[in-house]
Design an enzyme around this catalytic site. Structure first.
Site, PDB file in Angstrom:
ATOM      1  N   CYS A 104       0.682  -0.978   0.313  1.00  0.00           N
ATOM      2  CA  CYS A 104      -0.132   0.150   0.028  1.00  0.00           C
ATOM      3  C   CYS A 104       0.759   1.152   0.256  1.00  0.00           C
ATOM      4  CB  CYS A 104      -1.170   0.167   1.111  1.00  0.00           C
ATOM      5  SG  CYS A 104      -1.800   1.590   2.040  1.00  0.00           S
ATOM      6  N   CYS A 107      -0.454   4.114   1.994  1.00  0.00           N
ATOM      7  CA  CYS A 107      -0.637   4.552   3.518  1.00  0.00           C
ATOM      8  C   CYS A 107      -0.002   3.152   4.518  1.00  0.00           C
ATOM      9  CB  CYS A 107      -1.809   4.432   4.484  1.00  0.00           C
ATOM     10  SG  CYS A 107      -3.201   4.272   3.327  1.00  0.00           S
ATOM     11  N   SER A 108      -1.279   1.737   4.764  1.00  0.00           N
ATOM     12  CA  SER A 108      -0.715   0.851   5.028  1.00  0.00           C
ATOM     13  C   SER A 108      -2.071  -0.413   4.984  1.00  0.00           C
ATOM     14  CB  SER A 108      -0.694   0.892   6.600  1.00  0.00           C
ATOM     15  OG  SER A 108      -1.670   1.502   7.338  1.00  0.00           O
ATOM     16  N   CYS A 109      -3.184  -0.601   4.068  1.00  0.00           N
ATOM     17  CA  CYS A 109      -3.801  -0.846   3.564  1.00  0.00           C
ATOM     18  C   CYS A 109      -2.926  -2.616   3.026  1.00  0.00           C
ATOM     19  CB  CYS A 109      -4.641  -0.842   1.985  1.00  0.00           C
ATOM     20  SG  CYS A 109      -5.530   1.026   2.251  1.00  0.00           S
TER      21      CYS A 109
END
Lengths: 196, 83
Positions: A104, A107-109
Site C-alpha cells: 500500500c 498508507c498501510s492497507c
C-alpha cells in the site's frame, strides 16, 4: 489491556486522552477491551493459510477464489468484514512465470482479517517507496531471488480494495493433507515477499 | 503537490528492515490508540476517510506508525471541538 503501566510520555498522553473521552461518554473502557479481543482473536494469518491450502487442494474453490474472493471466503467461514468496512479482496496467483507482491504505497492497507496485524516493515516508507520501483531488489532483501524470466506484478492496495497472494504449492507435497499444507504457508508468502 | 504519505517510487528511504517474531503491538499504548480510533469511528465522531485524510496531512516520516495515528486522532478531536 486497560491497566497498562507504560511510563513513556506518549503512553501517558494516550491514557490522558482516553480518560478525557471516557469522561465525555465517547469511550467505554469495556468497548476498548472488546475491540482488542476481537482484533487479537479473529484477525490471524492462520485464516490466510487456510485459504491458500484449500485453493491448492480444491481447483474449483481456487477458480472461485480468483474470480471473486469475497464470495469464496464464506465457504471457509471467513469474510473481509472484520474491520470498519467490508473491503473488496483480490487474490492474485503466483505461477511459474509471474510472481505477485502486495503493497500500500499511500498508507498501510492490508487484508487484516486474513493476515492479522501487518508487520512494521509493510507500513515502512522504505518498503512502500521501493517495492514499486525496484521489486526484485526488495524481494532479494527478503532472501527471495527470482529467475530473470519471472515477471513481478506489484499490487497497490487502497481504501476499498485489498490484495492477497496465492503462493505456488511447494513441490513434493502431493501426499499432505489440507491442514498440513496450511502449516506450510507463511505470512510473507501471502504478501509475496517469500515463496512457500 | 503530492502529500507526505505518497512515497511510491521515491528514493532515499533506505533498506527494508524486517523484525523477526514481531509482536502485533510494540507497546500497550499502540493497541489503545488502535482501539480508541475504532471506537471513535464507531461512535461517528469522525469517519474512516476523515481519519485517513488526517493521518496523511499531519504525518511525519520521523514518527512511528502509531505516533502518526495518535497525532491524527488528536487533530480530528481538536477540529471537532471534542477536546
Amino acid at each position: 489491556m486497560s491497566d497498562d503501566h507504560d511510563d513513556s510520555p506518549i503512553a501517558a498522553r494516550v491514557r490522558e486522552l482516553e480518560a478525557m473521552l471516557e469522561e465525555k461518554g465517547l469511550l467505554d473502557p469495556r468497548e476498548l477491551d472488546q475491540v482488542l479481543e476481537a482484533f487479537a482473536h479473529r484477525a490471524s494469518p492462520a485464516n490466510g493459510f487456510r485459504v491458500a491450502a484449500r485453493a491448492w487442494v480444491d481447483p474449483a474453490f481456487r477458480a472461485r477464489l480468483l474470480e471473486n474472493a469475497n464470495e469464496a471466503l464464506p465457504e471457509l467461514g471467513l469474510s473481509m468484514g472484520g474491520g470498519l468496512q467490508v473491503q473488496r479482496l483480490h487474490v492474485v496467483e503466483n505461477t511459474e512465470d509471474v510472481h505477485n507482491v502486495i503493497v500500500c504505497t499511500l498508507c498501510s492497507c492490508y487484508p487484516l482479517s486474513l493476515l492479522g496485524p501487518s508487520p512494521t516493515w509493510y507500513k515502512s516508507t522504505a518498503y512502500r517507496s521501493k517495492v514499486v520501483s525496484h521489486p526484485r531488489e526488495v524481494l532479494e532483501q527478503f532472501g527471495l531471488t527470482l529467475p530473470e524470466t519471472t515477471r513481478i506484478d506489484v499490487w497497490d492496495a487502497n481504501a476499498e480494495s485489498r490484495y492477497m497472494v496465492l503462493p505456488r504449492r511447494p513441490e513434493g507435497t502431493e501426499d499432505l493433507s489440507e491442514a498440513e499444507l496450511a502449516a506450510k504457508v507463511t505470512r510473507n508468502g501471502l504478501i509475496g515477499t517469500a515463496a512457500v | 503537490m503530492p502529500r507526505m504519505n505518497d512515497v511510491g517510487g521515491q528514493d532515499g528511504f533506505g533498506p527494508v528492515i524486517e523484525e523477526l517474531d514481531e509482536p502485533p503491538f510494540h507497546a500497550d499504548w499502540e493497541a489503545h490508540v488502535m482501539a480508541m480510533n475504532r471506537a471513535l469511528i464507531g461512535q461517528g465522531v469522525y469517519n474512516l476517510d476523515e481519519f485517513r485524510d488526517a493521518v496523511e496531512r499531519t504525518m511525519s516520516h520521523e514518527s512511528s506508525y502509531y505516533e502518526n495515528w495518535f497525532r491524527a486522532i488528536q487533530t480530528l478531536l481538536k477540529e471537532r471541538g471534542v477536546v
